[in-house]
Every structure is written in structure tokens, then in C-alpha cells.
Design a protein around this motif. Sequence first.
Motif, PDB file in Angstrom:
ATOM      1  N   GLN A  46       0.840  -1.198   0.000  1.00  0.00           N
ATOM      2  CA  GLN A  46       0.000   0.000   0.000  1.00  0.00           C
ATOM      3  C   GLN A  46       0.876   1.249   0.000  1.00  0.00           C
ATOM      4  OE1 GLN A  46      -3.678  -0.279   2.686  1.00  0.00           O
ATOM      5  NE2 GLN A  46      -2.252  -1.740   3.607  1.00  0.00           N
ATOM      6  N   LEU A  47       0.773   2.037  -1.049  1.00  0.00           N
ATOM      7  CA  LEU A  47       1.487   3.308  -1.061  1.00  0.00           C
ATOM      8  C   LEU A  47       0.983   4.225   0.058  1.00  0.00           C
ATOM      9  CD1 LEU A  47       1.648   4.141  -4.877  1.00  0.00           C
ATOM     10  CD2 LEU A  47       3.546   3.451  -3.399  1.00  0.00           C
ATOM     11  N   ASN A  48      -0.285   4.040   0.408  1.00  0.00           N
ATOM     12  CA  ASN A  48      -0.928   4.913   1.397  1.00  0.00           C
ATOM     13  C   ASN A  48      -1.592   4.064   2.476  1.00  0.00           C
ATOM     14  OD1 ASN A  48      -0.531   7.065  -0.674  1.00  0.00           O
ATOM     15  ND2 ASN A  48      -2.169   5.928  -1.694  1.00  0.00           N
ATOM     16  N   PRO A  49      -0.802   3.422   3.361  1.00  0.00           N
ATOM     17  CA  PRO A  49      -1.407   2.503   4.341  1.00  0.00           C
ATOM     18  C   PRO A  49      -2.353   3.179   5.326  1.00  0.00           C
ATOM     19  CG  PRO A  49       0.920   2.866   4.819  1.00  0.00           C
ATOM     20  CD  PRO A  49       0.660   3.468   3.473  1.00  0.00           C
ATOM     21  N   ARG A  50      -2.275   4.508   5.431  1.00  0.00           N
ATOM     22  CA  ARG A  50      -3.183   5.212   6.340  1.00  0.00           C
ATOM     23  C   ARG A  50      -4.339   5.886   5.607  1.00  0.00           C
ATOM     24  NH1 ARG A  50       1.828   5.578   8.357  1.00  0.00           N
ATOM     25  NH2 ARG A  50       2.364   7.399   7.097  1.00  0.00           N
ATOM     26  N   MET A  51      -4.541   5.502   4.360  1.00  0.00           N
ATOM     27  CA  MET A  51      -5.651   6.059   3.584  1.00  0.00           C
ATOM     28  C   MET A  51      -6.987   5.678   4.235  1.00  0.00           C
ATOM     29  SD  MET A  51      -6.678   7.785   0.924  1.00  0.00           S
ATOM     30  CE  MET A  51      -5.177   7.930  -0.041  1.00  0.00           C
ATOM     31  N   PRO A  52      -7.902   6.636   4.407  1.00  0.00           N
ATOM     32  CA  PRO A  52      -9.224   6.295   4.958  1.00  0.00           C
ATOM     33  C   PRO A  52      -9.911   5.226   4.103  1.00  0.00           C
ATOM     34  CG  PRO A  52      -8.920   8.676   4.843  1.00  0.00           C
ATOM     35  CD  PRO A  52      -7.773   8.069   4.105  1.00  0.00           C
ATOM     36  N   PRO A  53     -10.755   4.401   4.694  1.00  0.00           N
ATOM     37  CA  PRO A  53     -11.429   3.341   3.939  1.00  0.00           C
ATOM     38  C   PRO A  53     -12.175   3.855   2.714  1.00  0.00           C
ATOM     39  CG  PRO A  53     -11.776   3.036   6.282  1.00  0.00           C
ATOM     40  CD  PRO A  53     -11.104   4.359   6.125  1.00  0.00           C
ATOM     41  N   GLU A  54     -12.719   5.079   2.802  1.00  0.00           N
ATOM     42  CA  GLU A  54     -13.481   5.639   1.677  1.00  0.00           C
ATOM     43  C   GLU A  54     -12.599   6.356   0.659  1.00  0.00           C
ATOM     44  OE1 GLU A  54     -13.276   8.814   4.870  1.00  0.00           O
ATOM     45  OE2 GLU A  54     -13.483   6.632   4.773  1.00  0.00           O
ATOM     46  N   GLY A  55     -11.270   6.388   0.898  1.00  0.00           N
ATOM     47  CA  GLY A  55     -10.382   7.113   0.007  1.00  0.00           C
ATOM     48  C   GLY A  55     -10.481   8.612   0.235  1.00  0.00           C
ATOM     49  N   ARG A  94      -8.790  12.914 -15.283  1.00  0.00           N
ATOM     50  CA  ARG A  94     -10.165  12.478 -15.034  1.00  0.00           C
ATOM     51  C   ARG A  94     -10.321  11.684 -13.746  1.00  0.00           C
ATOM     52  NH1 ARG A  94     -12.469   9.031 -18.131  1.00  0.00           N
ATOM     53  NH2 ARG A  94     -10.745   8.260 -19.427  1.00  0.00           N
ATOM     54  N   ILE A  95      -9.220  11.322 -13.104  1.00  0.00           N
ATOM     55  CA  ILE A  95      -9.290  10.536 -11.865  1.00  0.00           C
ATOM     56  C   ILE A  95      -9.678  11.453 -10.709  1.00  0.00           C
ATOM     57  CG2 ILE A  95      -8.049   9.062 -10.260  1.00  0.00           C
ATOM     58  CD1 ILE A  95      -6.207   8.269 -12.580  1.00  0.00           C
ATOM     59  N   GLU A  96     -10.803  11.181 -10.085  1.00  0.00           N
ATOM     60  CA  GLU A  96     -11.315  12.055  -9.032  1.00  0.00           C
ATOM     61  C   GLU A  96     -10.869  11.656  -7.634  1.00  0.00           C
ATOM     62  OE1 GLU A  96     -15.532  12.285  -9.406  1.00  0.00           O
ATOM     63  OE2 GLU A  96     -15.464  13.308 -11.357  1.00  0.00           O
ATOM     64  N   ARG A  97     -10.699  10.343  -7.394  1.00  0.00           N
ATOM     65  CA  ARG A  97     -10.401   9.900  -6.038  1.00  0.00           C
ATOM     66  C   ARG A  97      -9.176   8.993  -6.014  1.00  0.00           C
ATOM     67  NH1 ARG A  97     -13.935  11.278  -2.462  1.00  0.00           N
ATOM     68  NH2 ARG A  97     -13.192   9.811  -0.891  1.00  0.00           N
ATOM     69  N   THR A  98      -8.439   9.090  -4.912  1.00  0.00           N
ATOM     70  CA  THR A  98      -7.396   8.115  -4.601  1.00  0.00           C
ATOM     71  C   THR A  98      -8.008   7.142  -3.606  1.00  0.00           C
ATOM     72  OG1 THR A  98      -5.599   9.701  -4.937  1.00  0.00           O
ATOM     73  CG2 THR A  98      -5.115   7.748  -3.609  1.00  0.00           C
ATOM     74  N   PRO A  99      -8.156   5.866  -3.990  1.00  0.00           N
ATOM     75  CA  PRO A  99      -8.857   4.930  -3.115  1.00  0.00           C
ATOM     76  C   PRO A  99      -7.951   4.258  -2.097  1.00  0.00           C
ATOM     77  CG  PRO A  99      -8.319   3.843  -5.158  1.00  0.00           C
ATOM     78  CD  PRO A  99      -7.824   5.263  -5.290  1.00  0.00           C
ATOM     79  N   ASN A 100      -8.541   3.707  -1.073  1.00  0.00           N
ATOM     80  CA  ASN A 100      -7.887   2.720  -0.236  1.00  0.00           C
ATOM     81  C   ASN A 100      -7.811   1.436  -1.061  1.00  0.00           C
ATOM     82  OD1 ASN A 100      -7.925   0.332   1.639  1.00  0.00           O
ATOM     83  ND2 ASN A 100      -7.744   1.951   3.174  1.00  0.00           N
ATOM     84  N   THR A 101      -6.651   0.777  -1.091  1.00  0.00           N
ATOM     85  CA  THR A 101      -6.471  -0.343  -2.029  1.00  0.00           C
ATOM     86  C   THR A 101      -6.539  -1.725  -1.394  1.00  0.00           C
ATOM     87  OG1 THR A 101      -4.053  -0.179  -1.825  1.00  0.00           O
ATOM     88  CG2 THR A 101      -5.106   1.059  -3.611  1.00  0.00           C
ATOM     89  N   VAL A 102      -6.890  -1.808  -0.120  1.00  0.00           N
ATOM     90  CA  VAL A 102      -6.922  -3.120   0.540  1.00  0.00           C
ATOM     91  C   VAL A 102      -7.875  -4.072  -0.185  1.00  0.00           C
ATOM     92  CG1 VAL A 102      -7.595  -4.371   2.629  1.00  0.00           C
ATOM     93  CG2 VAL A 102      -6.173  -2.331   2.800  1.00  0.00           C
ATOM     94  N   ALA A 103      -9.081  -3.615  -0.498  1.00  0.00           N
ATOM     95  CA  ALA A 103     -10.064  -4.491  -1.153  1.00  0.00           C
ATOM     96  C   ALA A 103      -9.582  -4.923  -2.538  1.00  0.00           C
ATOM     97  CB  ALA A 103     -11.414  -3.786  -1.255  1.00  0.00           C
ATOM     98  N   ALA A 104      -8.995  -4.005  -3.284  1.00  0.00           N
ATOM     99  CA  ALA A 104      -8.488  -4.355  -4.621  1.00  0.00           C
ATOM    100  C   ALA A 104      -7.377  -5.395  -4.519  1.00  0.00           C
ATOM    101  CB  ALA A 104      -7.998  -3.104  -5.345  1.00  0.00           C
ATOM    102  N   HIS A 105      -6.488  -5.244  -3.546  1.00  0.00           N
ATOM    103  CA  HIS A 105      -5.434  -6.244  -3.346  1.00  0.00           C
ATOM    104  C   HIS A 105      -6.033  -7.592  -2.960  1.00  0.00           C
ATOM    105  CE1 HIS A 105      -1.842  -3.911  -3.922  1.00  0.00           C
ATOM    106  NE2 HIS A 105      -2.161  -3.022  -2.996  1.00  0.00           N
ATOM    107  N   ALA A 106      -7.073  -7.567  -2.118  1.00  0.00           N
ATOM    108  CA  ALA A 106      -7.730  -8.817  -1.731  1.00  0.00           C
ATOM    109  C   ALA A 106      -8.332  -9.506  -2.948  1.00  0.00           C
ATOM    110  CB  ALA A 106      -8.807  -8.535  -0.688  1.00  0.00           C
TER     111      ALA A 106
END
Length: 206
Positions: A46-55, A94-106
Amino acid sequence: MSAPLTIEVVSDVICPWCYIGQRRLGKALAALEGEVSAEIRWLPFQLNPRMPPEGMPRAAYRAAKFGSIERSRELDARVAGEGKSEGIAFAFERIERTPNTVAAHALVGLAQEQGRADAMLDALFRAYFEDAQDIGDTETLVALAQRCGVSGWPRHESATEVVALDQKMRELGISGVPTFIFARKYAVSGAHPPATLMEAIRQSSR
């Protein structure tokens, strides 16, 4: 007879250099067809391990990380130029949000169990970087899983495994991605050209 080789790739699905690195690894392996029979294992970081769950809004995140939105745009332009040479049409504007990536990695982990990790990872990269989709969104991930033929998603308990694997990568000393680990002999950090990856693969398979 081609030599068997395990390649572990530590990456994040919102890392543009990881997308470029994936393409370059593919080129390196294609050039070595007949020499090496590679098994690729994708590992989370995770580049951003402290990213909020909602990004969070990408513009705000990038401005905070790089000091200004202007600096962020300069970096995006450099990456877009590199991506173009690999057939990637980055759509950073065009990218609006930086997401939390835990779910994508899962999801990648589940796809890996079913032999579909390469297709799943490519779909996630393409969705985020070229189609500007929010890959932290549950419905988006469900649709991508179905498109790639991955069954059993969502599987929420795998998020714990992602966090544990991410921590293990850090304990191994990995601090940047992509990092390519060849047969646990050599590690190459960064989206290097195919020729560099080919040399590392050849050394590892001897």
C-alpha cells in the motif's frame, strides 16, 4: 527446455509505475519465450497505508504529498509520457479519487488462487488509470471480478491477509514499488526497461 522461475512482484494497484512495470515485465518474458517458464506471484503493497477506507479526493491527496497541484501535474505528465511508450493512455486529469487499495489487493489475491491474477490486475490498472474508475468502490470491484471470471467475490476476510502481507514486505526492506524478486536471488526495484528485467531473469534462472 525452458527453465522454471518464480517471479514475485510487489506492487500497488494505484501506482502508475507498477502499471508500466507490469507491461515491461510482459515484454521481457515474451522476449525470453522458450528460455524461461515463469510463474508470477503478485504481492500487495500500500502506497498509502493510512488512507481512509473511503479514500479521498485525488487532487487534495496529491497536493499534500507533493507540495502543490502544479508539481503533481508535472509528475503526472512525466509518467504519462512513459506510459504512452507502453501503450497506456493515462487519464490522470479524469481521476477524481485516490482509493484505499486493501479491497483491490484482496481481489487480486482471490484471482491468484483461481489462476486469473494477471487478467485481474490488468483490469484494475486499466479501470483506474485509463477509465478513471474508483477501484475502492464495492460495485466497481464486483463488476471487474465478474468481467475477469473471478468467483467468490466479495470475500471480506482476505483484507486481514492483505495487511499482513503488506507488513511482511516492509519488514523485508521493501519501501518502493514495483519491486521484482526473481527466484529469491535478485531483486530489482523500479519500472526498468525490458532489457534490464531480461538480464535479471537470465541471471536468476542459471
